[in-house]
Design a protein around this motif. Structure first.
Motif, PDB file in Angstrom:
ATOM      1  N   TYR A 125      35.144  27.714  38.216  1.00  0.00           N
ATOM      2  CA  TYR A 125      36.098  28.826  38.247  1.00  0.00           C
ATOM      3  C   TYR A 125      35.716  29.984  37.326  1.00  0.00           C
ATOM      4  O   TYR A 125      36.425  30.987  37.274  1.00  0.00           O
ATOM      5  CB  TYR A 125      37.493  28.322  37.889  1.00  0.00           C
ATOM      6  N   ARG A 126      34.604  29.872  36.589  1.00  0.00           N
ATOM      7  CA  ARG A 126      34.194  30.977  35.732  1.00  0.00           C
ATOM      8  C   ARG A 126      33.849  32.193  36.602  1.00  0.00           C
ATOM      9  O   ARG A 126      33.153  32.065  37.616  1.00  0.00           O
ATOM     10  CB  ARG A 126      32.987  30.576  34.894  1.00  0.00           C
ATOM     11  N   PRO A 127      34.303  33.378  36.218  1.00  0.00           N
ATOM     12  CA  PRO A 127      34.065  34.560  37.056  1.00  0.00           C
ATOM     13  C   PRO A 127      32.600  34.783  37.414  1.00  0.00           C
ATOM     14  O   PRO A 127      32.279  35.080  38.572  1.00  0.00           O
ATOM     15  CB  PRO A 127      34.622  35.701  36.197  1.00  0.00           C
ATOM     16  N   ALA A 128      31.689  34.657  36.450  1.00  0.00           N
ATOM     17  CA  ALA A 128      30.269  34.883  36.741  1.00  0.00           C
ATOM     18  C   ALA A 128      29.761  33.891  37.779  1.00  0.00           C
ATOM     19  O   ALA A 128      28.967  34.242  38.670  1.00  0.00           O
ATOM     20  CB  ALA A 128      29.441  34.784  35.465  1.00  0.00           C
ATOM     21  N   VAL A 129      30.208  32.651  37.679  1.00  0.00           N
ATOM     22  CA  VAL A 129      29.802  31.621  38.642  1.00  0.00           C
ATOM     23  C   VAL A 129      30.384  31.926  40.023  1.00  0.00           C
ATOM     24  O   VAL A 129      29.714  31.746  41.046  1.00  0.00           O
ATOM     25  CB  VAL A 129      30.230  30.224  38.147  1.00  0.00           C
ATOM     26  N   ARG A 130      31.621  32.396  40.066  1.00  0.00           N
ATOM     27  CA  ARG A 130      32.240  32.751  41.354  1.00  0.00           C
ATOM     28  C   ARG A 130      31.479  33.891  42.026  1.00  0.00           C
ATOM     29  O   ARG A 130      31.286  33.887  43.253  1.00  0.00           O
ATOM     30  CB  ARG A 130      33.708  33.136  41.160  1.00  0.00           C
ATOM     31  N   TYR A 131      31.039  34.871  41.229  1.00  0.00           N
ATOM     32  CA  TYR A 131      30.254  35.965  41.801  1.00  0.00           C
ATOM     33  C   TYR A 131      28.905  35.456  42.313  1.00  0.00           C
ATOM     34  O   TYR A 131      28.411  35.915  43.354  1.00  0.00           O
ATOM     35  CB  TYR A 131      30.038  37.069  40.766  1.00  0.00           C
ATOM     36  N   LEU A 132      28.304  34.520  41.590  1.00  0.00           N
ATOM     37  CA  LEU A 132      27.043  33.939  42.052  1.00  0.00           C
ATOM     38  C   LEU A 132      27.244  33.193  43.365  1.00  0.00           C
ATOM     39  O   LEU A 132      26.422  33.315  44.294  1.00  0.00           O
ATOM     40  CB  LEU A 132      26.484  33.000  40.982  1.00  0.00           C
ATOM     41  N   TRP A 261      28.140  34.489  31.250  1.00  0.00           N
ATOM     42  CA  TRP A 261      27.750  35.893  31.239  1.00  0.00           C
ATOM     43  C   TRP A 261      26.671  36.139  32.294  1.00  0.00           C
ATOM     44  O   TRP A 261      25.835  35.281  32.540  1.00  0.00           O
ATOM     45  CB  TRP A 261      27.198  36.311  29.876  1.00  0.00           C
ATOM     46  N   ILE A 262      26.672  37.324  32.895  1.00  0.00           N
ATOM     47  CA  ILE A 262      25.572  37.719  33.771  1.00  0.00           C
ATOM     48  C   ILE A 262      24.465  38.274  32.881  1.00  0.00           C
ATOM     49  O   ILE A 262      24.552  39.394  32.381  1.00  0.00           O
ATOM     50  CB  ILE A 262      26.019  38.772  34.809  1.00  0.00           C
ATOM     51  N   GLN A 277      28.827  47.369  37.878  1.00  0.00           N
ATOM     52  CA  GLN A 277      30.259  47.122  38.043  1.00  0.00           C
ATOM     53  C   GLN A 277      30.555  45.623  37.996  1.00  0.00           C
ATOM     54  O   GLN A 277      31.549  45.189  37.396  1.00  0.00           O
ATOM     55  CB  GLN A 277      30.724  47.705  39.374  1.00  0.00           C
ATOM     56  N   LEU A 278      29.658  44.835  38.593  1.00  0.00           N
ATOM     57  CA  LEU A 278      29.798  43.375  38.567  1.00  0.00           C
ATOM     58  C   LEU A 278      29.713  42.861  37.131  1.00  0.00           C
ATOM     59  O   LEU A 278      30.540  42.049  36.692  1.00  0.00           O
ATOM     60  CB  LEU A 278      28.701  42.764  39.433  1.00  0.00           C
ATOM     61  N   ARG A 279      28.731  43.350  36.397  1.00  0.00           N
ATOM     62  CA  ARG A 279      28.583  42.943  34.997  1.00  0.00           C
ATOM     63  C   ARG A 279      29.813  43.317  34.178  1.00  0.00           C
ATOM     64  O   ARG A 279      30.296  42.531  33.353  1.00  0.00           O
ATOM     65  CB  ARG A 279      27.355  43.626  34.385  1.00  0.00           C
ATOM     66  N   ALA A 280      30.329  44.510  34.422  1.00  0.00           N
ATOM     67  CA  ALA A 280      31.486  44.995  33.656  1.00  0.00           C
ATOM     68  C   ALA A 280      32.707  44.122  33.901  1.00  0.00           C
ATOM     69  O   ALA A 280      33.481  43.840  32.972  1.00  0.00           O
ATOM     70  CB  ALA A 280      31.780  46.445  34.023  1.00  0.00           C
ATOM     71  N   LYS A 281      32.904  43.694  35.134  1.00  0.00           N
ATOM     72  CA  LYS A 281      34.042  42.827  35.449  1.00  0.00           C
ATOM     73  C   LYS A 281      33.961  41.518  34.674  1.00  0.00           C
ATOM     74  O   LYS A 281      34.962  41.032  34.149  1.00  0.00           O
ATOM     75  CB  LYS A 281      34.084  42.551  36.955  1.00  0.00           C
ATOM     76  N   VAL A 282      32.758  40.958  34.601  1.00  0.00           N
ATOM     77  CA  VAL A 282      32.583  39.699  33.877  1.00  0.00           C
ATOM     78  C   VAL A 282      32.760  39.902  32.379  1.00  0.00           C
ATOM     79  O   VAL A 282      33.423  39.108  31.701  1.00  0.00           O
ATOM     80  CB  VAL A 282      31.198  39.088  34.188  1.00  0.00           C
ATOM     81  N   GLU A 283      32.187  40.971  31.841  1.00  0.00           N
ATOM     82  CA  GLU A 283      32.282  41.231  30.401  1.00  0.00           C
ATOM     83  C   GLU A 283      33.719  41.499  29.965  1.00  0.00           C
ATOM     84  O   GLU A 283      34.103  41.190  28.839  1.00  0.00           O
ATOM     85  CB  GLU A 283      31.375  42.405  30.033  1.00  0.00           C
ATOM     86  N   GLN A 284      34.516  42.040  30.875  1.00  0.00           N
ATOM     87  CA  GLN A 284      35.915  42.324  30.578  1.00  0.00           C
ATOM     88  C   GLN A 284      36.729  41.036  30.461  1.00  0.00           C
ATOM     89  O   GLN A 284      37.655  40.945  29.648  1.00  0.00           O
ATOM     90  CB  GLN A 284      36.490  43.217  31.678  1.00  0.00           C
ATOM     91  N   ASP A 285      36.360  40.022  31.259  1.00  0.00           N
ATOM     92  CA  ASP A 285      37.120  38.766  31.266  1.00  0.00           C
ATOM     93  C   ASP A 285      36.191  37.622  31.650  1.00  0.00           C
ATOM     94  O   ASP A 285      36.225  37.131  32.780  1.00  0.00           O
ATOM     95  CB  ASP A 285      38.283  38.872  32.258  1.00  0.00           C
TER      96      ASP A 285
END
Length: 337
Positions: A125-132, A261-262, A277-285
């Motif tokens: 459920y980690r955001p970076a993993v979900r994006y991957l 983290w990405i 933008q993808l990196r920023a979303k992850v860094e924000q949360d």
């Protein structure tokens, strides 16, 4: 309200408690532990009913719907089977079981008594993993050549000495079963089942029964090649946990001391702005909604909708089976030396 009970009030139980308190429709009704002092402390903290014996709790509190099993891993199977026999749904901490036989016993009980069983693999459920996962499912990186999972962590001798069951085959397992299992679960979730395994594992620096370092190569059924490196022997502190993916149209590295983290992301079908933008979303949360909370919420919804949990105990057993293959390969390699 869906009534929950926590069995085993050690460190990981706190995450289950926090999650239950955050999920609408979930309520902690009881806690169970053989340590009387710890049980009293939990009872005072939570106001939940307290029990030393699981069978007594199941008998006296029929209103409990879900049992969160948070005990040492070697106790998961007998407790899960008892709870399933009593018709209670299960949330089982990783690993689901330490052996294939114990895991199969849990899965048979789940099927026979018609209960739901979830495995706790919150890293999905980690955001970076979900994006991957999204990028892979969308074919963003094209055909994948190879992947890498790395766990370079520190668990010093004091960690293993704090309880007699830590680092044992019967109750705990080693770096593969206890630390790297989340990363192996991610590899299987992202890339599917494994066809071939070759591995080496050893106990190099810690005084314990199980392995403190392991290296493996795998071939997935898809043809993708993979490398796994896992250690609790890294000096002084956790250094790195990462998942790396390399494909014909790009690559990605999800990393940091914990893989959230990405670190790298390059993709021919995405502009630099889209990647930023993808990196920023992850860094924000970077953590998002905690994984344990997601798993508790999913169980509440699964009960109400009468469906399977998003991450079933059967799903969790895939990583256990892979670790079993790795350890068998390692033992075969050592016997040839």
């Amino acid at each position: 309200m869906i009534q929950f009970a926590i069995v085993g009030c050690g460190h990981i139980a706190d995450k289950h408690l926090e999650a239950i308190l955050q999920v609408e429709g979930a309520q902690l009704a009881a806690v169970c532990d053989t340590n009387v002092l710890r049980l009293e402390e939990w009872g005072a903290r939570t106001g939940a009913a307290t029990f030393i014996d699981l069978e007594e709790m199941l008998l006296r509190m029929p209103e409990i719907s879900v049992i969160c099993i948070c005990t040492p891993s070697g106790l998961h199977a007998p407790l899960a089977v008892k709870a399933a026999q009593a018709g209670r749904h299960l949330i089982i901490e990783k690993p689901v079981a330490l052996t294939i036989e114990d895991g199969d016993a849990i899965l048979r009980a789940v099927q026979r008594y018609g209960v739901k069983a979830a495995a706790v693999h919150p890293n999905r459920y980690r955001p970076a993993v979900r994006y991957l996962k999204w990028a892979l499912d969308s074919g963003k990186f094209g055909r994948i050549s190879h992947v890498n999972a790395t766990v370079r962590w520190n668990r010093n001798q004091a960690y293993y000495d704090q309880a007699p069951w830590r680092g044992t085959r019967a109750m705990d397992g080693g770096v593969l079963m206890n630390q790297a299992i989340h990363n192996l679960d991610l590899l299987l979730w992202l890339f599917g089942p494994v066809q071939d395994v070759q591995a080496m594992a050893d106990t190099r620096l810690r005084h314990m029964e199980c392995e403190d370092v392991a290296i493996a190569t795998v071939r997935f059924h898809s043809g993708v090649l993979g490398v796994v490196e896992a250690a609790t022997t890294v000096y002084e502190r956790n250094l790195e946990e990462s998942i790396s993916v390399f494909g014909e149209h790009g690559y990605a590295v999800i990393g940091g001391p914990t893989a959230q983290w990405i670190k790298q992301w390059k993709c021919s079908s995405m502009t630099e702005g889209e990647i930023a933008q993808l990196r920023a979303k992850v860094e924000q949360d970077p953590l998002g909604i905690p994984g344990h909370q997601r798993i508790i919420q999913d169980m509440v919804t699964a009960i109400r909708e009468d469906r399977s949990p998003a991450i079933t105990a059967a799903d969790g057993m895939h990583a256990v089976r892979l670790i079993d293959q790795m350890l068998l390969s390692s033992r075969a390699e050592q016997s040839q030396i």
